[in-house]
Design a protein around this motif. Structure first.
Motif, PDB file in Angstrom:
ATOM      1  N   GLU A  83       0.830  -1.209   0.000  1.00  0.00           N
ATOM      2  CA  GLU A  83       0.000   0.000   0.000  1.00  0.00           C
ATOM      3  C   GLU A  83       0.866   1.261   0.000  1.00  0.00           C
ATOM      4  OE1 GLU A  83      -3.410   0.467  -0.262  1.00  0.00           O
ATOM      5  OE2 GLU A  83      -3.272  -1.634  -0.850  1.00  0.00           O
ATOM      6  N   MET A  84       1.958   1.249   0.761  1.00  0.00           N
ATOM      7  CA  MET A  84       2.854   2.416   0.775  1.00  0.00           C
ATOM      8  C   MET A  84       3.485   2.627  -0.595  1.00  0.00           C
ATOM      9  SD  MET A  84       4.540   2.137   4.625  1.00  0.00           S
ATOM     10  CE  MET A  84       6.135   2.011   3.962  1.00  0.00           C
ATOM     11  N   GLU A  85       3.937   1.540  -1.224  1.00  0.00           N
ATOM     12  CA  GLU A  85       4.531   1.652  -2.556  1.00  0.00           C
ATOM     13  C   GLU A  85       3.510   2.137  -3.575  1.00  0.00           C
ATOM     14  OE1 GLU A  85       6.203  -2.191  -3.259  1.00  0.00           O
ATOM     15  OE2 GLU A  85       7.870  -1.839  -1.860  1.00  0.00           O
ATOM     16  N   ARG A  86       2.276   1.643  -3.489  1.00  0.00           N
ATOM     17  CA  ARG A  86       1.225   2.082  -4.398  1.00  0.00           C
ATOM     18  C   ARG A  86       0.947   3.575  -4.218  1.00  0.00           C
ATOM     19  NH1 ARG A  86      -3.645  -1.316  -3.450  1.00  0.00           N
ATOM     20  NH2 ARG A  86      -2.356  -2.872  -4.448  1.00  0.00           N
ATOM     21  N   TYR A  87       0.893   4.015  -2.972  1.00  0.00           N
ATOM     22  CA  TYR A  87       0.644   5.434  -2.680  1.00  0.00           C
ATOM     23  C   TYR A  87       1.790   6.289  -3.227  1.00  0.00           C
ATOM     24  CZ  TYR A  87       0.139   9.771  -0.098  1.00  0.00           C
ATOM     25  OH  TYR A  87       0.029  11.090   0.241  1.00  0.00           O
ATOM     26  N   LEU A  88       3.024   5.868  -3.005  1.00  0.00           N
ATOM     27  CA  LEU A  88       4.172   6.642  -3.488  1.00  0.00           C
ATOM     28  C   LEU A  88       4.206   6.690  -5.009  1.00  0.00           C
ATOM     29  CD1 LEU A  88       6.912   5.498  -0.970  1.00  0.00           C
ATOM     30  CD2 LEU A  88       5.796   7.738  -1.107  1.00  0.00           C
ATOM     31  N   ARG A  89       3.826   5.584  -5.681  1.00  0.00           N
ATOM     32  CA  ARG A  89       3.783   5.592  -7.144  1.00  0.00           C
ATOM     33  C   ARG A  89       2.746   6.580  -7.656  1.00  0.00           C
ATOM     34  NH1 ARG A  89       4.556   0.076  -6.726  1.00  0.00           N
ATOM     35  NH2 ARG A  89       2.332  -0.317  -6.879  1.00  0.00           N
ATOM     36  N   ARG A  90       1.583   6.617  -6.994  1.00  0.00           N
ATOM     37  CA  ARG A  90       0.534   7.555  -7.407  1.00  0.00           C
ATOM     38  C   ARG A  90       0.970   8.994  -7.217  1.00  0.00           C
ATOM     39  NH1 ARG A  90      -4.350   6.167  -4.071  1.00  0.00           N
ATOM     40  NH2 ARG A  90      -3.096   4.530  -3.222  1.00  0.00           N
ATOM     41  N   ARG A  91       1.779   9.252  -6.203  1.00  0.00           N
ATOM     42  CA  ARG A  91       2.229  10.613  -5.904  1.00  0.00           C
ATOM     43  C   ARG A  91       3.461  10.986  -6.735  1.00  0.00           C
ATOM     44  NH1 ARG A  91      -0.830  13.890  -3.268  1.00  0.00           N
ATOM     45  NH2 ARG A  91       0.638  14.576  -1.708  1.00  0.00           N
ATOM     46  N   GLY A  92       3.992  10.034  -7.539  1.00  0.00           N
ATOM     47  CA  GLY A  92       5.145  10.334  -8.368  1.00  0.00           C
ATOM     48  C   GLY A  92       6.466  10.118  -7.668  1.00  0.00           C
TER      49      GLY A  92
END
Length: 97
Positions: A83-92
């Motif tokens: 979930e953290m990696e997914r969030y960071l990917r969405r934020r660039g």
């Protein structure tokens, strides 16, 4: 300290924090169960009712245990990391870069 040890320390901190929260919830549930039992024994009714609220809130405590401690891998460390990696990917801010 290396990144791996920092990550392990942060993971241990999160686990201990969740465990402390669960033990607090469990302690409150036990206190409520004792209160309901005492009230039921002291009132003058001939029927017992204290086990119904104990059962209902006990189900809530069990769900809390699953959510906080991740029994069965529902919301464990691997899920948190994804979930953290997914969030960071969405934020660039892709952590793999």
């Amino acid at each position: 300290m290396s990144d791996a040890s920092n990550e392990s320390l942060a993971e241990a901190r999160r686990y201990v924090r969740r465990k402390r929260i669960f033990y607090t919830v469990l302690g409150i549930w036990i206190a409520l169960c004792l209160m309901w039992f005492t009230i039921d024994m002291l009132d003058d009714s001939s029927s017992f009712w204290f086990y119904w609220p104990m059962l209902g809130t006990g189900i809530g405590v069990a769900i809390t245990a699953i959510a906080l401690l991740g029994f069965g891998g529902l919301f464990g460390v691997a899920w948190e990391r994804r979930e953290m990696e997914r969030y960071l990917r969405r934020r660039g801010n892709d952590p793999a870069r």
